[in-house]
Scaffold this active site. Structure first.
Site, PDB file in Angstrom:
ATOM      1  N   GLY A 185      -4.370  -2.117  -0.691  1.00  0.00           N
ATOM      2  CA  GLY A 185      -3.505  -1.783  -1.817  1.00  0.00           C
ATOM      3  C   GLY A 185      -3.354  -0.293  -1.961  1.00  0.00           C
ATOM      4  O   GLY A 185      -4.000   0.489  -1.250  1.00  0.00           O
TER       5      GLY A 185
ATOM      6  N   ASN B  31      -3.693   2.599   7.590  1.00  0.00           N
ATOM      7  CA  ASN B  31      -2.795   3.048   6.549  1.00  0.00           C
ATOM      8  C   ASN B  31      -3.596   3.382   5.309  1.00  0.00           C
ATOM      9  O   ASN B  31      -3.742   2.559   4.409  1.00  0.00           O
ATOM     10  CB  ASN B  31      -1.750   1.964   6.242  1.00  0.00           C
ATOM     11  CG  ASN B  31      -0.836   2.385   5.122  1.00  0.00           C
ATOM     12  OD1 ASN B  31      -0.617   3.575   4.900  1.00  0.00           O
ATOM     13  ND2 ASN B  31      -0.298   1.416   4.393  1.00  0.00           N
TER      14      ASN B  31
ATOM     15  N   HIS C 133      -6.685  -1.944   9.488  1.00  0.00           N
ATOM     16  CA  HIS C 133      -6.032  -3.218   9.192  1.00  0.00           C
ATOM     17  C   HIS C 133      -6.197  -4.224  10.318  1.00  0.00           C
ATOM     18  O   HIS C 133      -5.391  -4.269  11.234  1.00  0.00           O
ATOM     19  CB  HIS C 133      -4.562  -2.995   8.871  1.00  0.00           C
ATOM     20  CG  HIS C 133      -4.388  -2.299   7.560  1.00  0.00           C
ATOM     21  ND1 HIS C 133      -4.195  -2.982   6.385  1.00  0.00           N
ATOM     22  CD2 HIS C 133      -4.472  -0.987   7.228  1.00  0.00           C
ATOM     23  CE1 HIS C 133      -4.140  -2.110   5.376  1.00  0.00           C
ATOM     24  NE2 HIS C 133      -4.307  -0.892   5.870  1.00  0.00           N
TER      25      HIS C 133
ATOM     26  N   CYS D 214      -9.284  -2.059   3.725  1.00  0.00           N
ATOM     27  CA  CYS D 214      -8.607  -0.860   3.235  1.00  0.00           C
ATOM     28  C   CYS D 214      -9.038  -0.529   1.802  1.00  0.00           C
ATOM     29  O   CYS D 214     -10.190  -0.194   1.592  1.00  0.00           O
ATOM     30  CB  CYS D 214      -7.095  -1.025   3.363  1.00  0.00           C
ATOM     31  SG  CYS D 214      -6.244   0.558   3.286  1.00  0.00           S
ATOM     32  N   LEU D 215      -8.162  -0.678   0.822  1.00  0.00           N
ATOM     33  CA  LEU D 215      -8.581  -0.392  -0.555  1.00  0.00           C
ATOM     34  C   LEU D 215      -9.764  -1.291  -0.927  1.00  0.00           C
ATOM     35  O   LEU D 215     -10.710  -0.869  -1.587  1.00  0.00           O
ATOM     36  CB  LEU D 215      -7.413  -0.606  -1.531  1.00  0.00           C
ATOM     37  CG  LEU D 215      -7.720  -0.314  -3.004  1.00  0.00           C
ATOM     38  CD1 LEU D 215      -7.919   1.177  -3.239  1.00  0.00           C
ATOM     39  CD2 LEU D 215      -6.596  -0.819  -3.922  1.00  0.00           C
TER      40      LEU D 215
ATOM     41  N   GLY E 122      -2.955   3.548  -4.063  1.00  0.00           N
ATOM     42  CA  GLY E 122      -3.595   4.331  -5.111  1.00  0.00           C
ATOM     43  C   GLY E 122      -5.021   4.767  -4.824  1.00  0.00           C
ATOM     44  O   GLY E 122      -5.559   4.549  -3.734  1.00  0.00           O
TER      45      GLY E 122
ATOM     46  N   GLU F  54      -5.584  -7.195  10.201  1.00  0.00           N
ATOM     47  CA  GLU F  54      -4.452  -8.129  10.199  1.00  0.00           C
ATOM     48  C   GLU F  54      -3.259  -7.534  10.940  1.00  0.00           C
ATOM     49  O   GLU F  54      -2.235  -8.194  11.124  1.00  0.00           O
ATOM     50  CB  GLU F  54      -4.059  -8.486   8.773  1.00  0.00           C
ATOM     51  CG  GLU F  54      -3.173  -7.476   8.037  1.00  0.00           C
ATOM     52  CD  GLU F  54      -3.919  -6.237   7.539  1.00  0.00           C
ATOM     53  OE1 GLU F  54      -5.107  -6.088   7.872  1.00  0.00           O
ATOM     54  OE2 GLU F  54      -3.311  -5.409   6.833  1.00  0.00           O
TER      55      GLU F  54
ATOM     56  N   GLY G  50      -4.872   6.834   2.598  1.00  0.00           N
ATOM     57  CA  GLY G  50      -4.900   8.244   2.231  1.00  0.00           C
ATOM     58  C   GLY G  50      -6.211   8.622   1.562  1.00  0.00           C
ATOM     59  O   GLY G  50      -6.477   9.785   1.296  1.00  0.00           O
ATOM     60  N   PHE G  51      -7.018   7.599   1.248  1.00  0.00           N
ATOM     61  CA  PHE G  51      -8.353   7.835   0.695  1.00  0.00           C
ATOM     62  C   PHE G  51      -9.364   7.257   1.666  1.00  0.00           C
ATOM     63  O   PHE G  51      -9.021   6.391   2.475  1.00  0.00           O
ATOM     64  CB  PHE G  51      -8.501   7.143  -0.670  1.00  0.00           C
ATOM     65  CG  PHE G  51      -7.613   7.741  -1.727  1.00  0.00           C
ATOM     66  CD1 PHE G  51      -8.073   8.764  -2.547  1.00  0.00           C
ATOM     67  CD2 PHE G  51      -6.308   7.288  -1.898  1.00  0.00           C
ATOM     68  CE1 PHE G  51      -7.252   9.328  -3.525  1.00  0.00           C
ATOM     69  CE2 PHE G  51      -5.477   7.850  -2.867  1.00  0.00           C
ATOM     70  CZ  PHE G  51      -5.949   8.872  -3.688  1.00  0.00           C
TER      71      PHE G  51
ATOM     72  N   SER H 210       0.815  -1.218   0.000  1.00  0.00           N
ATOM     73  CA  SER H 210       0.000   0.000   0.000  1.00  0.00           C
ATOM     74  C   SER H 210       0.849   1.269   0.000  1.00  0.00           C
ATOM     75  O   SER H 210       0.345   2.349  -0.256  1.00  0.00           O
ATOM     76  CB  SER H 210      -0.914   0.026   1.230  1.00  0.00           C
ATOM     77  OG  SER H 210      -1.785  -1.069   1.203  1.00  0.00           O
TER      78      SER H 210
END
Lengths: 1072, 374
Positions: free
Chosen positions: B239, B309, B351, B267-268, B241, B353, B311-312, B47
């Site tokens: 991940g 973790n 997360h 997350c993503l 982006g 995990e 940013g979006f 990520s």
């Protein structure tokens, strides 16, 4: 869940006097708990016997009882106050034990009081070794092999299973008191016997040694909804085998991978859940085998602790305050994180972006015959903490904070000495207080990292940092300070080298280093402690210095006053001074000044970021204080409240252009400089004991010839009664001059005529330059010659006439005016044969200020701080001395049980760590309460051994009669016995030790003596009887070493102290 | 002596330090992470692709590096910025020092930076484009220009860049510290397809631990092919982006949702699941990167400390009618967890995990298993 509505009145139990293992961190936690609960609208009832605390200030609780922390007394308080709940987790082991006693005796049930914060079952499970072990095994956590013994036989059997070295831990004792490590059978038996005796449940844990494993602590907070957070991890620099209170510790943990850290985190949470700590803070200790990461659990404390105070200061997360709110029903998510202004909730885990180092401060110099090896029984009396960007910077800041004449990682020994290597090797193995310095010397001597590790078992990560400091200092070899460039200077400062340490390395003065550094444009920046590593903005000004790029201090333009704190607690300078600093800050804040606190002691209330507008957690050295002054540019600086620590900076600070407010540095010097002071007394027509100054043994004898014996002798360069003795003849004087001190022109020895049998008096006054008001006159119980800090005292005086007191008043007022004191002044006077002598004057806050304030119901530190800022006594309406109708007695508390083998006799050198206060309608009952609170109340009858020195023989018969009347049966050696029988008293005779068995020591050992009254003549006499007092200590026989105290004790036994309890508020409201 | 190095930010800020990785230069989005442990896990987390990581904890490298603590086969972060590199590594599991590890993985890194000043700057101005360059006499203005030339992460589809090209089976269960070995899963009950948008190994291990037989597939694998594998559940990985640029993934997830398969996104993966359910995502100011974030389960009110973790984030506005918010951050109240109404699909922003970070949320994996049992 919001706070509970069914509770109205909550009782908080404090920790009592400061002792080793229980310091002023419990004033910090207790004060936080009081404010937190009152803020929520609860009525807080507090009991604590320690008057030097902020928490016992009458405005901190609704009803404040300065009473003995003992279940019968607390029951009386419960009967009067009828609390709904009892919060036992804020006052250390003392409070927990008292709460358990109350529970055990059915008191809580009887008055329907609920224990909140921790239940009895949880406390039992955490504290009882067997229950704890079972609980840990149940949740799959390993513990060192161990079993519980209730007698020596059991102990031996278990020992065979676990092998040597063996760890012995008595149950329910604070600071691991009575425990130890045995390397052989003989040591094993000694420690077990002592431990069985000290443990209130006669219980020992005999444990497999995991010496050399790494030691960690986790500070955990849990709420009633089972939300659990880790506030801070702490790694011990010193591996297993040394009590965590005596270890250098670092926050956060440095040598754990995330996987290991999380396993430890999970284990900590599992422990809290299994033990059943419903709400509040706990501390869980782990050992990790450095070879394979094997994790063992060592212990847990279901309450706030020394470590939680450290964790609070290290992270900015106020554990005690939050724990108090959780105890009344809140959950973590309902509470805000204060330091970020409540923008984030308390339900998070602090992340820190700096390194915190705590180093303990020891007082072995006061207990020279004690075993100074560090073990599982705590021996330190205080600690310092330093915050910095890196471990090296933080370590060196902490070292210079200690005030042990070290400017950093200074060399400690002569490396060219023939046995240097052997000495270093042995110091690396068996840790003493100075081990850290020997580690550095080991590297200076060229020893390898592996070799030092093999000896010390200290994690190589830390050793490499120390080695690098040594390597760095070597690179300065032969460099002239003017050749140092900006890059090298910055690099040195970044690694924490102080200007003073660099001065050694560059062979120049500290001021030349400072000048060069400033010329190179290198100065520290200040960063903030924010609990979140910069992720959120904070307005809280909790700052530390470091050598980095950006400064965040953002000083204001307000009118500000800086208060210099007292540094680490030590014998002679402790919580009393912190109390004064806090008062100065609170008073001036209330008056609209911005207050700036500078201190480095993590245990204290003064280093709570809530107390002052701005807190600089910094060493109290000239360099560090000047750096704060430069950035803040305060209007004035108060150096008079933190004891000697800031006082000794006064002149240099003034020279550097700082504005010292209150009494001038020159006046301080006038009082401290012997020649100037004598001259002043002559001018005022006051007398002091005859005295002289000797630069050689010959001079000393000449002075003795002129003055006569007995003499008080002491080196001129130390304070707090260090190495002070009373000599009665030429031989002892010679002996002292040749062995006890290194006398020279630079460090002369002072000789004063000793006023035998004199009554000593302490007087605290406030002077505003015009008016002088007496705060309190305290008559000592012990005679002159016993250090004032170790003597019990009574306010008001209990036997001096008004006439004498008036004369004393006049003298003290004259001196205050002459010294032009602006603020507080303390004077010690002695009264002998109708004459008054001035012993000592200190134009600063004294140790007795909190006691006086509580006794008279007026916060004199507060008033004096305002005086220093120009508000006159008249303006403040404090023009008359208050003589209370009741009596207050202060009694000193000693750490002798931690230093077995040391003679617990009182003398001119101060050795007490704390104090308690007793309040009564008359002297006797106040004295008796103080004795009970100090844990030294005599039995009401039984067998008393009386042995008085020749000088006290006039009192012998009177004392004997009173003991007899009280119901004691008398025991004495020949000469005392004959005198007593001659007066018609029945008295059993016992042999002196020198006369052969059965003798007095046998009687003590066989528990045939219940009380000892033993005064001694001189050094020789004291040595002869030392064993009696040592054995008394071991067998817990109350032992009084002055006749004056014996009479006071007898008065006390007859008093009504066992019935009456009273709150400070009720005394004040009745009017003094 | 270490070489000089500097970090230039797009807004002209320059931070100077010493090079502790390879010589050269790197561009990326500069983000800070406040976790005090787990630098190796962070570096190897896919990520962090095209991001330069600032670690706020000052001492980095203390415990060295080892093969077990890798979250993927390589370092994905484009650069590392720290205050102080450990003098030695000290840990029983350490195999290589951090600086050797950085060199072995061709990574640029700087130490002796005032990381707190940098962090506060990023907090104030948001994650910024940055450029690290090693060597003396660097032209600072040029360095700033280079920083500005970084394309940024907005609208960047990086999932397909980092995704596995080869489909593979994964059967390694979590590592046990007590035995210093990987554990053996007891059961092998559930066939799970993992969409690899940059998956962390510990996610896979925790699924294996719970009896999942994993097939890890490329991010762009069509849903039909996945369905043809007849899985018991589908996992959407974390991940790098901008999620809204991953149209293929969003479309695939929509298809999977129609089939009402148990789906778990992290997350993503959580953001993509939300997008597929009609929500919007947005770029955050400086994101969440740390291991101390409190997240509340809105149903039980329980607070868990989580590893974060991202940013979006899933936008509060226009959430649509298909999603129910299950978790929120107590730091900023942002959406941390959603479930798809009337479906067996849910996502979590943080997360569970961990690795690095607390294990408080690991029960979400059990929830996924429970869904598959139904």
């Amino acid at each position: 869940m919001p706070k509970r509505q069914d509770l109205k009145d909550i009782l908080i139990i404090g920790a009592g006097p400061i002792v080793i293992g229980q310091g002023c961190e419990f004033d910090y936690s207790g004060a936080q708990a009081c404010s937190a609960l009152r803020e929520e609208g609860y009525r807080v009832i507090l009991v604590n016997s320690n008057p030097a605390t902020i928490m016992t200030d009458p405005q901190m609780a609704d009803a404040t009882y300065i009473e003995p922390i003992e279940w019968r007394t607390v029951e009386r308080i419960i009967a009067v106050e009828k609390p709904d709940a009892l919060l036992p987790t804020m006052g250390g082991q003392t409070a927990l034990n008292c709460a358990l006693d109350l529970e055990r005796h059915g008191i809580l049930k009887k008055y329907n009081v609920e224990m909140i914060g921790a239940k009895k079952t949880a406390i039992d499970k955490a504290e009882d070794r067997d229950l704890f072990r079972a609980a840990m095994l149940k949740i799959g956590l390993d513990m060192p092999k161990a079993a519980v013994a209730h007698n020596l036989e059991d102990a031996h059997r278990i020992q065979e299973e676990v092998g040597f070295p063996t760890i012995i831990r008595p149950s329910f004792t604070m600071g691991g008191s009575g425990g130890g490590i045995a390397y052989n059978k003989q040591e094993f038996v000694e420690i077990c016997e002592r431990g069985l005796d000290l443990s209130p449940t006669n219980e020992l844990l005999i444990e497999e040694s995991i010496l050399g494993w790494k030691e960690f602590e986790m500070e955990v907070v849990r709420d009633s909804k089972d939300n659990c957070i880790i506030i801070c991890s702490i790694e011990n620099f010193d591996p297993m085998g040394i009590h965590t209170g005596d270890s250098i510790t670092i926050a956060p943990a440095q040598t754990l991978t995330d996987k290991e850290y999380q396993v430890m985190r999970n284990a900590s949470l599992a422990v809290l859940r299994e033990i059943g700590v419903d709400t509040g803070g706990s501390n869980v200790q782990f050992a990790v085998n450095p070879k394979d990461g094997r994790l063992n659990i060592i212990e847990m404390n279901p309450r706030v602790s020394r470590s939680s105070a450290l964790a609070s200061k290290a992270t900015g997360f106020p554990i005690a305050k939050i724990a108090a709110k959780l105890a009344v029903g809140y959950t973590l998510d309902e509470l805000g994180n204060d330091i970020t202004g409540g923008k984030t909730p308390a339900s998070f885990e602090p992340s820190i972006d700096y390194v915190v180092t705590k180093i303990p401060r020891f007082a072995f110099e006061k207990f020279t015959s004690a075993d100074a090896r560090l073990t599982t029984q705590m021996k330190s009396v205080g600690e310092v903490m330093a915050i910095a960007s890196t471990f090296q910077e933080s370590l060196q800041k902490a070292l210079r904070s200690l005030e042990t004449d070290k400017s950093g990682l200074d060399p400690i020994m002569d490396l060219s000495a023939a046995d240097a290597r052997n000495k270093i090797r042995s110091e690396c193995i068996g840790a003493h207080a100075q081990r850290i310095f020997y580690l550095a010397d080991a590297f200076r001597l060229g020893m390898s990292l592996k070799e030092v590790f093999d000896l010390s078992k200290i994690d190589p990560w830390f050793l490499a940092q120390i080695k690098d400091i040594v390597t760095t200092e070597k690179q300065t070899n032969g460099t002239h300070v003017s050749d140092v460039d900006a890059e090298q200077m910055f690099d040195l400062k970044r690694k924490g080298f102080s200007d003073a340490r660099l001065a050694h390395l560059f062979c120049c003065s500290e001021s030349s280093v400072r000048e060069r550094r400033k010329a190179l444009g290198i100065k520290p920046v200040f960063k903030r402690v924010d609990s979140c590593a910069g992720e959120f903005d904070t307005q809280t000004a909790y700052l530390y210095s470091t050598y980095q790029q950006q400064c965040e201090s953002k000083p204001t333009n307000r009118k500000k006053i800086m208060i210099l704190g007292g540094g680490p607690n030590r014998i002679g300078q402790g919580i009393e001074f912190d109390y004064c600093c806090v008062h100065a800050s609170l008073a001036l804040r209330a008056d609209g000044f911005e207050t700036i606190m500078v201190n480095c002691n993590p245990e204290t209330v003064s280093t709570d970021y809530d107390i002052s507008d701005r807190l600089y957690f910094e060493p109290l050295t000239l360099e560090d204080v000047l750096a704060v002054i430069e950035i803040e540019n305060p209007h004035g600086i108060i150096v008079h409240y933190g004891g000697q620590t800031p006082l000794k900076l006064a002149t240099a600070l003034e020279k550097a252009g700082a504005n010292i407010i209150g009494t001038s540095p020159d006046a301080i010097d006038l009082a401290e400089d012997r020649a100037r002071f004598s001259k002043m007394l002559q001018d005022l027509d006051l007398q002091q004991p005859l005295n002289g100054t000797a630069n050689s043994p010959e001079q000393a004898r000449a002075i003795a010839d002129a003055i006569g014996f007995p003499l008080v002798v002491r080196p001129s360069y130390v304070l707090g009664g260090r190495a002070m003795e009373i000599v009665y003849d030429k031989d002892s004087l010679d002996h002292y001059m040749h062995t006890a001190v290194q006398v020279s022109n630079d460090s002369p020895v002072l000789l004063d005529s000793f006023l035998d049998h004199a009554i000593e008096v302490d007087i605290d006054v406030i002077c505003d330059g015009k008016d002088v008001v007496i705060g309190g006159i305290m008559q000592h119980i012990e005679p002159a010659g016993i250090h004032s800090g170790d003597s019990a005292c009574s306010l008001p005086p209990y036997s001096l006439s008004t006439d004498v007191l008036d004369k004393m008043r006049a003298q003290v007022i004259a001196m205050a005016k002459r010294l032009n004191v602006i603020g507080l002044m303390n004077a010690q006077l002695a009264y002998q044969d109708n004459e008054i002598y001035v012993i000592e004057v200190n134009p600063r806050a004294s140790r007795t200020v909190p006691f006086v304030s509580k006794a008279i119901g007026v916060p004199i530190a507060n008033i004096a701080a305002r005086v220093m800022l120009g508000s006159s006594l008249k303006q403040q309406g404090f023009l008359n001395e208050i003589t209370p109708q009741h009596f207050s007695v202060k009694e000193a508390v000693f750490p002798f049980n931690k230093f077995l083998g040391v003679d617990p006799i009182l003398g001119p050198e101060m050795r007490s760590t704390g104090e308690v206060m007793g309040i009564g309608d008359n002297f006797a009952s106040a004295f008796d309460k103080a004795q009970l609170a100090a844990g030294g109340r005599a039995p009401e009858n039984g067998r008393v051994f009386v042995s008085l020195r020749k000088l006290d023989r006039n009192d012998l018969v009177d004392l004997g009669k009173r003991l007899d009347k009280q119901g004691f049966s008398l025991v004495a050696t020949r000469s005392n016995k004959e005198a007593l029988t001659a007066a018609g008293l029945e008295c059993e005779m016992v042999n002196k030790v020198s006369e052969g068995s059965p003798h007095i020591i046998d009687m003590i050992k066989n528990d045939n003596i219940d009380l000892i009254i033993n005064s001694t003549e001189d050094m020789q006499g004291a040595e002869d009887s030392a064993e009696i007092r040592r054995q008394a200590l071991v067998h817990k026989v109350v032992c009084t070493t002055t006749v004056a105290a014996a009479f006071a004790m007898l008065d006390g036994l007859k008093s009504d102290s066992k019935i009456k309890v009273r709150s400070l508020q009720s005394i004040t409201s009745k009017g003094a | 002596m270490l070489q000089n190095a500097l970090l230039a930010l797009e807004d002209g800020q320059i931070f100077k330090g010493k090079s502790i990785g390879i010589n050269g230069q790197a561009k990326g989005e500069v983000v800070f992470n406040t976790s005090m442990t787990g630098y190796q896990e962070i570096l190897t987390d896919p990520s962090y692709t095209q991001q330069i990581v600032v670690l706020t904890y000052p001492h980095i490298g203390n415990t060295g590096t080892n093969s077990v603590d890798e979250e993927s086969g390589k370092i994905y972060a484009s650069g590392l910025i720290i205050r102080d590199l450990a003098l030695i590594s000290s840990n029983w599991r350490s195999q290589m020092s951090l600086s050797d590890y950085l060199l072995a993985h061709n990574i640029i890194a700087i130490s002796e930076i005032d990381t707190r000043a940098l962090t506060r700057h990023l907090r104030e101005y948001g994650a910024l484009k940055g450029y690290i360059v090693t060597g003396d006499n660097t032209n600072e203005a040029m360095a700033v220009k280079k920083a500005q030339s970084f394309a940024g992460l907005k609208n960047m589809d990086l999932a397909k860049v980092v995704s596995t090209t080869e489909q593979y089976q994964f059967n390694q269960a979590p590592h046990s510290l007590a035995t210093n070995k990987y554990t053996n899963p007891t059961t092998k009950k559930f066939k799970v397809v993992v969409y690899d948008y940059g998956v962390k190994k510990n996610i896979l291990r925790m699924l294996v631990e719970r009896g999942c037989v994993l097939t890890v597939v490329n991010a762009q694998k069509p849903a039909a092919e996945v369905l043809a594998m007849n899985p018991d559940g589908v996992f959407l990985s974390n991940g790098p982006g901008d999620p809204k640029s991953c149209n293929y993934a969003i479309d695939n997830i929509k298809t999977l949702l129609e089939k009402n398969l148990p789906i778990f996104g992290i997350c993503l993966g959580h953001q993509l699941l939300s997008l597929a359910s009609g929500a919007k995502t947005k770029k955050m100011k400086f994101g969440h990167h740390g291991a101390n974030h409190p997240v509340q389960d809105l149903q039980t009110k329980q607070v868990m400390i989580t590893s974060q973790n991202h940013g979006f984030a899933v936008a509060e506005e226009n959430l649509g009618k298909h999603l129910k918010i299950t978790h929120r951050s107590l730091f900023d109240n942002s959406i941390q967890g959603v479930s798809v109404i009337a479906k067996k699909a849910f996502g979590f922003q943080g997360h569970p995990e961990a690795s690095p970070g607390p294990h408080d949320m690991s029960a979400l994996f059990d929830t996924f298993i429970t869904e598959m049992k139904k």
